[in-house]
Design a protein around this motif. Structure first.
Motif, PDB file in Angstrom:
ATOM      1  N   ALA A  80      12.876  11.317 -15.274  1.00 45.42           N
ATOM      2  CA  ALA A  80      13.428  12.519 -15.901  1.00 45.42           C
ATOM      3  C   ALA A  80      14.028  13.449 -14.857  1.00 45.42           C
ATOM      4  CB  ALA A  80      12.329  13.234 -16.696  1.00 45.42           C
ATOM      5  N   THR A  81      13.393  13.539 -13.698  1.00 48.51           N
ATOM      6  CA  THR A  81      13.917  14.370 -12.609  1.00 48.51           C
ATOM      7  C   THR A  81      15.256  13.836 -12.115  1.00 48.51           C
ATOM      8  OG1 THR A  81      11.682  14.995 -11.915  1.00 48.51           O
ATOM      9  CG2 THR A  81      13.445  15.248 -10.293  1.00 48.51           C
ATOM     10  N   LEU A  82      15.360  12.526 -11.955  1.00 46.96           N
ATOM     11  CA  LEU A  82      16.615  11.924 -11.506  1.00 46.96           C
ATOM     12  C   LEU A  82      17.732  12.160 -12.526  1.00 46.96           C
ATOM     13  CD1 LEU A  82      15.398   8.528  -9.984  1.00 46.96           C
ATOM     14  CD2 LEU A  82      16.623  10.337  -8.766  1.00 46.96           C
TER      15      LEU A  82
ATOM     16  N   VAL B 229      18.117   6.830 -16.220  1.00 45.47           N
ATOM     17  CA  VAL B 229      16.942   6.276 -15.545  1.00 45.47           C
ATOM     18  C   VAL B 229      15.753   6.268 -16.502  1.00 45.47           C
ATOM     19  CG1 VAL B 229      15.422   6.448 -13.539  1.00 45.47           C
ATOM     20  CG2 VAL B 229      17.811   7.155 -13.337  1.00 45.47           C
ATOM     21  N   THR B 230      15.662   7.280 -17.335  1.00 43.83           N
ATOM     22  CA  THR B 230      14.571   7.329 -18.312  1.00 43.83           C
ATOM     23  C   THR B 230      14.646   6.152 -19.281  1.00 43.83           C
ATOM     24  OG1 THR B 230      14.383   9.735 -18.181  1.00 43.83           O
ATOM     25  CG2 THR B 230      13.535   8.674 -20.171  1.00 43.83           C
TER      26      THR B 230
ATOM     27  N   PHE C  38      14.132   2.738  -5.416  1.00 41.42           N
ATOM     28  CA  PHE C  38      13.342   2.075  -6.456  1.00 41.42           C
ATOM     29  C   PHE C  38      12.275   3.011  -7.023  1.00 41.42           C
ATOM     30  CE2 PHE C  38      14.640  -1.552  -3.725  1.00 41.42           C
ATOM     31  CZ  PHE C  38      15.274  -2.327  -4.677  1.00 41.42           C
ATOM     32  N   LEU C  39      11.943   2.811  -8.275  1.00 40.44           N
ATOM     33  CA  LEU C  39      10.802   3.481  -8.886  1.00 40.44           C
ATOM     34  C   LEU C  39       9.673   2.462  -9.010  1.00 40.44           C
ATOM     35  CD1 LEU C  39      12.333   5.690 -11.739  1.00 40.44           C
ATOM     36  CD2 LEU C  39      11.802   6.307  -9.370  1.00 40.44           C
TER      37      LEU C  39
ATOM     38  N   THR D   4      18.778   3.365  -6.679  1.00 44.55           N
ATOM     39  CA  THR D   4      18.151   4.507  -7.354  1.00 44.55           C
ATOM     40  C   THR D   4      17.890   4.210  -8.831  1.00 44.55           C
ATOM     41  OG1 THR D   4      19.047   6.184  -5.866  1.00 44.55           O
ATOM     42  CG2 THR D   4      18.532   6.893  -8.116  1.00 44.55           C
ATOM     43  N   GLY D   5      16.627   4.412  -9.233  1.00 44.16           N
ATOM     44  CA  GLY D   5      16.240   4.269 -10.631  1.00 44.16           C
ATOM     45  C   GLY D   5      15.872   2.879 -11.073  1.00 44.16           C
TER      46      GLY D   5
END
Length: 490
Positions: free
Chosen positions: A72-74, A38-39, A132-133, A87-88
């Motif tokens: 980063a948490t994900l 994700v990052t 979503f982010l 997600t992400g």
């Protein structure tokens, strides 16, 4: 090979990074399978935004560092298999929808800067629950009243396919960011075409859902007729279909038939009505007309029945919708402090809002009859669709204009006439509450998409999505080689 001097300047950021050429569905799958972190995805989106936004200007506020922290948490999670579908995946929320900790200015200098809201709007909650982010807020014209994103106090939002042209509106920033490749999907909403118009300009899929399909935002609850719908703009039909499927899992309206999982073209013959010219008397331009006719031929070749029909609305509709539009501007000037922020300054609204407000004040006595007729529009529309599965129309009255054609700096009478000639096919679905979808099916010599609109029966998004899958298999601007979309980014 160098471009010719008069070749259109574009702003597509597709490259071999973590985002690649993926749509939101493919990207979500790669994230879920740990093929990319994700990052990495978030960093790639930020880099693309830093390249594209100085050209397209689709970002009005950002929170990149905060989302890098969330990414980063994900990435520390042991497994992402049980997380929400998207997600992400990076996205943006439109500037008329609250996200806690961010400003909401409705595209207007009348709303003071610097104030961050404390709560997230209901639809934004429904969207963000899909994983979503949200990297920030996307640009829009003042209060969503215009069909081009050209705020008087800021730079215009430009079309990534040709930077001299409009990205549409009111979700113009969302469309520009998705079409540029910076993010694969973004929030949009629609009170008279504001999902479908920018989708049409930027070659995207834009579905306005049935009224009540998704959770209403606060503004919708106060209207005498709720013309507002929230959704997304995407680069693929499956992204829109998957978004609606996931949204339905979060909230399902028991008064509407379920959409369910849509993943391909229709499996039965459909009867589709064909409308090419608007009921307001303005003739559709030749290139748009040819595109709609060619699309009808494609559907006919696929086995469907195409039947020319009259516009499914009464002859008063264009004037009645225009009157309702003026009422919204009057209400905003009158109640802006309650609707937006206590520091709202009505003296700072743009020429379009001011002109609409004055127009309402001259004719406000007509509103009881206008509302009566507009409320009847749903049943008239339903009667007109008896025996039909959908209606095919242009999304817009003519091809995408250059920036400046629809700026609120144009004299109001001229701008009002131009908008009536341009955004004349989309409002009917807002008043009737029916679903409607825009999908690109051609390109102009100026490298601009041309789209068609599919209108459906109340609650029948499924048929529209299936037809969109069928048309996407025949033509999609995103199936073209990446090299055709990346020229002249620098």
């Amino acid at each position: 090979m160098s471009q010719s001097v008069d070749a259109p300047r574009t702003a597509h950021t597709f490259t071999n990074d973590a985002l690649g050429n993926d749509d939101a569905t493919a990207l979500a799958e790669r994230i879920r399978n740990r093929e990319v972190s994700v990052t990495e995805v978030t960093q790639a989106a930020i880099k693309r935004l830093q390249k594209a936004d100085p050209l397209v200007h689709g970002v009005v506020a950002e929170r990149y560092e905060q989302m890098l922290g969330a990414a980063a948490t994900l990435d520390k999670e042991k497994s992402l298999s049980d997380t929400p579908f998207f997600t992400g995946v990076p996205t943006f929320i439109k500037d008329n929808t609250n996200v806690a900790g961010m400003p909401t200015r409705h595209g207007s200098q009348a709303v003071p800067p610097g104030h961050c809201v404390e709560h997230t709007s209901p639809f934004a909650q429904q969207m963000l629950a899909q994983g979503f982010l949200c990297l920030g807020k996307s640009t829009m014209p003042e209060f969503g009243f215009n069909a081009s994103t050209e705020p008087v106090h800021d730079a215009p939002t430009r079309n990534p396919w040709n930077l001299a042209h409009s990205s549409g509106a009111s979700s113009g920033g969302a469309a520009a960011l998705v079409a540029s490749g910076a993010v694969p999907i973004a929030h949009a909403n629609d009170g008279g075409g504001s999902i479908r118009i920018p989708a049409a300009c930027c070659g995207l899929v834009g579905l306005k859902p049935t009224r009540g399909r998704v959770i209403d935002n606060d503004a919708a609850k106060s209207l005498p007729i709720n013309i507002l719908s929230d959704g997304v703009v995407t680069r693929s039909v499956r992204d829109t279909a998957n978004f609606m499927y996931q949204a339905e899992r979060y909230f399902r309206n028991p008064k509407l038939p379920t959409i369910g999982k849509v993943d391909g073209p229709p499996t039965k013959q459909l009867r589709i009505g064909l409308v090419i010219d608007s009921i307001n008397g303005h003739k559709t331009d030749d290139m748009t007309r040819q595109t709609v006719e060619a699309t009808a031929q494609k559907l006919e070749a696929q086995g469907h029945i195409i039947e020319p029909v009259a516009t499914p609305a009464n002859s008063h509709f264009p004037d009645d919708f225009a009157m309702y539009w003026t009422m919204l501007a009057f209400g905003m000037k009158l109640n802006g402090r309650k609707i937006t922020h206590s520091g709202f300054d009505k003296r700072k609204v743009d020429g379009l809002t001011e002109g609409l407000d004055k127009m309402f004040k001259r004719s406000f006595w007509k509103m009881p009859a206008v509302l009566w007729r507009l409320r009847r529009a749903r049943s008239e529309y339903a009667n007109a669709l008896v025996g039909l599965d959908a209606v095919l129309t242009p999304t817009l009255g003519h091809t995408t204009p250059k920036l400046g054609h629809l700026t609120p700096k144009v004299p109001f009478a001229v701008l009002f006439d131009r908008l009536a000639r341009y955004a004349n096919f989309t409002p009917l679905a807002n008043v009737t509450g029916s679903p409607a979808l825009s999908i690109p099916t051609a390109m102009t010599p100026e490298n601009l998409p041309i789209s068609v609109q599919l209108m459906g029966k109340h609650g029948d998004e499924r048929t529209l999505l299936e037809l969109a899958f069928a048309l996407e298999s025949e033509y999609s601007p995103w199936a073209a080689p990446t090299s055709t979309r990346t020229a002249s980014l620098a």
